[in-house]
Scaffold this active site. Structure first.
Site, short mmCIF file in Angstrom:
data_model
loop_
_atom_site.label_atom_id
_atom_site.label_comp_id
_atom_site.label_asym_id
_atom_site.label_seq_id
_atom_site.Cartn_x
_atom_site.Cartn_y
_atom_site.Cartn_z
N GLU A 94 0.89 -1.17 0.00
CA GLU A 94 0.00 0.00 0.00
C GLU A 94 0.92 1.21 0.00
O GLU A 94 1.47 1.58 1.03
CB GLU A 94 -0.87 0.02 1.26
CG GLU A 94 -1.79 -1.17 1.43
CD GLU A 94 -2.99 -1.12 0.49
OE1 GLU A 94 -3.12 -0.17 -0.30
OE2 GLU A 94 -3.80 -2.06 0.54
N CYS A 110 -2.19 9.02 2.52
CA CYS A 110 -1.95 8.50 1.16
C CYS A 110 -3.14 8.83 0.27
O CYS A 110 -2.97 9.12 -0.91
CB CYS A 110 -1.73 6.99 1.22
SG CYS A 110 -3.05 6.13 2.08
#
Ligand code: NAP
Length: 454
Positions: A228, A262
């Site tokens: 990720e 993110c």
């Protein structure tokens, strides 16, 4: 990087920790191996009972855990409390749904019986970032432990107290020794860890460089990895959108966690017809944000997590302005102790500048004006990343096109991008591969066994 707690709001180092020695690591790896042999045979109902207990501990002590996070990485305390609550939610979600996700799936073939069985793999290493120091770990741990695996956490070096608190939560909840352990080690030990036979697979949330390094080391051992990584999410606003709602959400989507998420909206792509009005409102709302001590409940914008992040962001903004970008507000470090950076907006961003091609991990909005939906899609996809996208329109045809054509792991219509235990989460392109959360998340670290009975 030393393993320590340094308050980002003051710059003061409050506590340092000693890294584990090789023999201490060996002991922990052996413990995880022994724990797995029993844990894999522990009933799902027993695992669920302990996972519910972990949720209860999180809820009861949310103020205390939130304070540890804010102290170590500077997120505004309101967000830290919400983060602990979300961790409790993901524990409950998998406690309640794991049995369904892991049940045998019959498949009709020419065998007398054939089905799919999901079995645990063993010890899974989680290399985690500091930005959501509880949430990132719990969204790994809840499905992974419920699936019958055991977890080993290598947390970011600036959040050791979070790492130890999380291990303690699982211990207090009743999980047997060794089912979830924190390893206080630096990133230079990760390649060695993944090469150890005790560890079957790994997941990393963090930067591209770290992800590539772990994936390379795991690749040599033929071990599975979920990554990720970073993102430079577009936030597209078309003319039919509810402008006020879009701008209000734009501010939250950019500023959440002091801009260090993110899935933060990073590139605001607005059609010319409404761009001036969007810009004016965005500047007003950025100017009105309350900057201050992240421990105060009314603080909107606190410090960046480390001096290096501050330095990198300042360089990206300064270089983009030198390259020709126009600064609408902010653009400098704040003159106060700690890692504070002003809420900043750049526009007229030239090709080749950092603002056009890099991820900005802090309170900086990049504003692009486009002629129409075609240009919006082209610009949105013109990035190495593909994590999330938030798109704003009230026309069904535009919505359908955006859902189809945006290159990302998630598209949110008239809403900011967010993770939800019930839905898979992850990216494409340089944002990584594999999924967390939902049914897909619990299936990442299992042996999907084909069973055929003649
Ligand atoms: P980072 O430097 O990559 O650190 C993340 C973790 O990886 C830390 O535990 C770190 O340990 C470790 N690490 C660093 N270099 C490594 C290496 N060469 N090999 C193995 N492990 C290594 O990331 P960050 O700067 O803290 O986090 C920000 C990045 O994470 C941003 O790009 C952000 O977009 C991304 N992120 C992605 C998601 C997602 O779900 N896609 C979520 C959050 C953040 P040390 O602390 O000891 O160096």
């Amino acid at each position: 990087m030393a393993i320590s707690t340094t308050n980002p709001a003051t710059g003061e180092t409050l506590k340092t920790f000693t890294e584990l020695t090789d023999s201490e690591i060996e002991t922990k790896l052996e413990l995880s191996k022994q724990a797995f042999e029993k844990w894999r045979k522990t009933s799902l109902s027993q695992r669920a009972e302990w996972m519910h207990a972990a949720a209860a501990i999180l809820t009861q002590n949310k103020a205390q855990y939130a304070q540890i996070m804010t102290l170590e990485m500077g997120k505004p305390i309101r967000g830290a409390i919400a983060e602990v609550e979300k961790c409790a939610l993901v524990c409950r979600y998998y406690a309640e749904n794991a049995a369904k996700f892991l049940a045998d799936v019959p498949v009709s073939t020419d065998a007398s019986a054939s089905f799919i069985r999901y079995q645990p793999m063993g010890a899974i290493l989680a290399v985690m970032p500091w930005n959501f120091p509880f949430w990132q770990v719990f969204r790994f741990a809840a499905p992974t432990l419920m699936a019958g695996n055991v977890g080993l956490l290598k947390h970011a070096s600036n959040v050791p107290q979070c790492a130890l608190a999380i291990e303690d939560i699982f211990t207090q909840a009743g999980f047997p020794d060794g089912v979830f352990q924190t390893l206080l080690v630096g990133s230079d030990r990760v390649s060695d860890l993944i090469s150890r036979s005790h560890i079957q697979a790994a997941t990393l949330t963090g930067s591209e460089v770290a992800g590539a390094s772990l994936a390379a080391a795991a690749g040599k051992q033929i071990k599975k990895v979920v990554l990720e990584l970073g993102g430079s999410d577009p936030f597209i606003v078309l003319a039919s959108a509810d402008l006020e709602a879009a701008v209000t959400t734009a501010v939250t989507a950019r500023m959440l966690n002091n801009g260090q998420s993110c899935i933060a909206a990073k590139r605001f792509i607005v059609v010319e017809e409404i761009a001036d009005r969007f810009q004016q409102k965005l500047v007003e709302k950025f100017a009105a944000l309350k900057v201050g001590d992240p421990m105060q409940l009314d603080t909107d914008l606190g410090p960046l997590a480390t001096p290096n992040i501050l330095k990198d962001l300042d360089y990206q903004v300064t270089q983009s302005v030198k390259d020709g970008a126009k600064l609408l507000i902010g653009g400098q470090k704040l003159d106060r102790p700690g890692n504070y950076y002003a809420a900043t907006i750049l526009t007229d961003i030239p090709p080749g500048s950092p603002a056009q091609k890099e991820e900005f991990f802090g309170p900086v909005a990049l504003l692009f004006k486009v002629a129409d939906i075609n240009e919006a899609i082209e610009l949105a996809n013109d990035t190495p990343f593909g994590l999330g996208a938030s798109v704003w329109t009230n026309k069904a045809a535009e919505r359908d096109r955006l859902i189809d054509e945006i290159e990302a792991g998630a598209v949110f219509i008239n809403s900011m991008v967010k993770s939800d235990p019930r839905m898979p989460f992850g990216g494409i392109k340089k944002s990584g591969y594999g999924r967390e959360l939902g049914k897909e998340g619990i299936h990442e670290f299992v042996n999907i066994k084909t069973v055929w009975v003649k």
